[in-house]
Design a protein around this motif. Structure first.
Motif, PDB file in Angstrom:
ATOM      1  N   PRO A   1      -3.081   2.834  -1.745  1.00 42.81           N
ATOM      2  CA  PRO A   1      -4.056   1.939  -1.129  1.00 42.81           C
ATOM      3  C   PRO A   1      -4.947   1.195  -2.120  1.00 42.81           C
TER       4      PRO A   1
ATOM      5  N   THR B   1      -4.367  -1.108   6.978  1.00 44.21           N
ATOM      6  CA  THR B   1      -4.405  -2.559   6.784  1.00 44.21           C
ATOM      7  C   THR B   1      -5.091  -3.229   7.969  1.00 44.21           C
TER       8      THR B   1
ATOM      9  N   HIS C   1      -4.653  -2.702  -2.703  1.00 42.26           N
ATOM     10  CA  HIS C   1      -5.150  -3.661  -1.708  1.00 42.26           C
ATOM     11  C   HIS C   1      -6.608  -3.955  -2.051  1.00 42.26           C
TER      12      HIS C   1
ATOM     13  N   GLU D   1      -0.400   3.342   6.538  1.00 40.47           N
ATOM     14  CA  GLU D   1      -0.845   2.211   5.709  1.00 40.47           C
ATOM     15  C   GLU D   1      -0.967   0.939   6.541  1.00 40.47           C
TER      16      GLU D   1
ATOM     17  N   ARG E   1       0.845  -1.203   0.000  1.00 39.60           N
ATOM     18  CA  ARG E   1       0.000   0.000   0.000  1.00 39.60           C
ATOM     19  C   ARG E   1       0.881   1.254   0.000  1.00 39.60           C
TER      20      ARG E   1
ATOM     21  N   THR F   1     -12.210  -3.636  -1.264  1.00 38.96           N
ATOM     22  CA  THR F   1     -12.040  -2.214  -1.493  1.00 38.96           C
ATOM     23  C   THR F   1     -13.180  -1.615  -2.308  1.00 38.96           C
TER      24      THR F   1
END
Length: 100
Positions: free
Chosen positions: A21, A77, A24, A73, A16, A93
């Protein structure tokens, strides 16, 4: 598209950090315990980055230019892991609708 899977939160956070991001894609709860983080391997370098992240031979490892961003990040996570646990199955996501 190539996908990279890891069970390591730190590796997910470094991906990430490196790519943003949006790479992910998902966090899945595995049975009987643990989770898997699914990453879009945009440049085909995730395995190489993960090896550098895990270096334990006093080699150069992976350079971090902005530790605060990496920490952010890692926190993000962890939030996906919490969401997956609360869902009982997974987090996906909103940034990458083709995987929704």
């Amino acid at each position: 598209m190539s996908l990279y899977r890891t069970r390591n939160q730190g590796v997910c956070a470094i991906m990430r950090y490196v790519y943003g991001p949006a790479v992910h894609i998902a966090t899945f709860i595995e049975q009987p315990k643990g989770a898997t983080f699914l990453i879009d391997d945009v440049e085909g370098r995730c395995a190489e980055i993960a090896r550098a992240y895990h270096r334990d031979d006093n080699g150069p490892g992976f350079p971090i230019e902005d530790p605060k961003t990496l920490l952010d990040e890692f926190i993000a996570t962890r939030h996906t892991l919490t969401a997956a646990i609360q869902d009982g199955k997974h987090w996906r996501t909103d940034l990458c609708p083709r995987h929704a």
